[in-house]
Design a protein around this motif. Structure first.
Motif: not given
Ligand code: UDP
Length: 400
Positions: A92-112
């Motif tokens: 589960w940890k690998e699956t969870y981290e894999k999708w956090q990484s994918i989403n982090s590259s697709e979402l704009p995480l630069d809001y205030d």
């Protein structure tokens, strides 16, 4: 239009919202969760995001994506947190981290300010580039399974603030500042606005419910935490004494892979009783939900685990007392003998259902109290003000 709430909340409350918002004009805020439809988090964001925008805050709302395995993992995390037992699959940890990484590259995480809702996108914090991050926890974390909690805890402590729905979810083992902010309902939405008795009757009749006979209602996703089988068992006891019907209304949530299995079990418990109506309504069936909550003689929320239970406030706002499971955020809303009854078993749920079916005047009084209680505590305007306060806190404007 935020001014539309004025007749309900009054000038003072409205003024305090505008005062806090003035300091926050022009900042950017991103809400991130895992579904646009189904469940309370999406329900609130659909109302909260436009209101924040109206106050001059640049707010967006994005959802994370994942495959079936990811949502199996996040449901496992959810169940492990709420029950204290381990439900996570292998790897589960690998699956969870894999999708956090994918989403982090697709979402704009630069809001205030980043508002991360629930455990599904929690791990995005590992990819923080800037801004203040708030983890908004909507579930019961009072006695989590230790391995899952340990994994999440490391990440939660990287946030600038965390929000829980009830003081009973507060945790002594975190270093992050914790704010208690119960959720809320929108009194002006299609789901909660006034509709006439004629509309109520017409709608429930469309679903083969006889409006001339009483019916018990529970509105909930098909989830073990909502105890749909227990609701049917309670109904069966009541049915031995009073000619009553049951409407269990639940729509699927796209981030909940367990729904189908729970639905099948509920169906089996229902058997062939023509007075049990298990309804799967499409998402956004708000007018229908409104009608069922207004038309029901007894409103049940027999959860065995519950973060808050928006359906409770929705029913109380309609001046209906609620028989609620004695768990999580439900006791904030159901005050025994004042706005409804708290129950710990099928038998108690049946007992209070019968009582309310027989004592119409008691039911009416509790309903009136319930509406007042929601007006004072669980409307979206109070929730909005609280969110603005936490944003002010993380940005260092705590004098606001
Ligand atoms: N809901 C809905 N249709 C359904 C079942 C639920 O619109 O068939 C709504 C319900 O009215 C409430 C939300 O979904 O607004 C559920 O929120 P709650 O906090 O009760 O539970 P959650 O699903 O978030 O655990």
């Amino acid at each position: 239009m935020i001014e539309k709430y004025l007749p309900i909340i009054g000038e003072n409350e409205m003024d305090s919202i505008f005062k806090i918002a003035e300091r926050l004009r022009g900042i950017s805020v991103l809400h991130v969760n895992s579904t646009k439809e189904g469940g309370g988090v999406a329900e609130i964001l659909h109302k909260m995001v436009p209101l924040m925008k109206e106050l001059g805050i640049n707010v967006d709302w994005k959802i994370i994506r994942g495959d079936q395995e990811f949502f199996r993992v996040t449901k496992g995390i959810h169940n492990s947190l709420q029950t204290g037992n381990s439900y996570v699959p292998q790897g589960w940890k690998e699956t969870y981290e894999k999708w956090q990484s994918i989403n982090s590259s697709e979402l704009p995480l630069d809001y205030d300010v980043m508002f991360i809702h629930d455990p599904q996108p929690l791990g995005l914090i590992d990819y923080r580039r800037k801004g203040k991050w708030i983890w908004r926890c909507h579930i019961d974390i009072s006695s989590p399974e230790s391995e899952v909690w340990g994994f999440l805890k490391e990440r939660i402590n990287k946030y600038d603030a965390m929000i829980i729905s009830s003081p009973i979810f507060g945790r002594g083992d975190l270093s992050v500042p914790q704010f208690v902010i119960p959720p809320s309902i929108d009194p002006l939405s299609v789901k909660n606005q006034y509709i006439s008795d004629t509309t109520v009757k017409r709608i429930v009749m469309k679903y083969d419910i006889d409006p001339e006979r009483p019916f018990i209602v529970q509105i909930s996703r098909f989830d073990y935490a909502k105890d749909p089988v227990g609701v049917i068992k309670a109904y069966k006891i009541v049915k031995n004494h009073v000619d009553v019907q049951l409407a269990y209304v639940g729509s699927p949530a796209s981030d909940d892979p367990e729904g189908e299995e729970v639905y099948r079990k509920t169906l089996a418990e229902a058997g062939s009783d023509p007075d049990i109506h298990l309804l799967m309504l499409p998402p956004f069936s708000d007018l229908e939900i409104n009608a069922f909550q207004r038309g029901g003689s007894v409103i049940m929320q027999k959860s065995v685990k519950e973060g808050f239970g928006l359906t409770v406030s929705e029913a109380l706002w309609k001046a209906k007392p609620v028989i609620g499971g004695n768990t999580g955020g439900i006791p904030l809303q159901v005050i025994p003998g004042v706005t409804g009854y708290l129950v710990n078993s099928v038998e108690q749920a049946a007992h209070y259902s019968l009582y309310l079916l027989r004592k119409r005047e008691v039911s009416e009084q509790l309903g009136k109290n319930g509406r007042e209680h929601v007006k004072n505590n669980f409307l979206i305007t109070r929730h909005l003000r609280d969110y603005l306060m936490v944003i002010s806190y993380v940005l260092g404007f705590s004098g606001a």
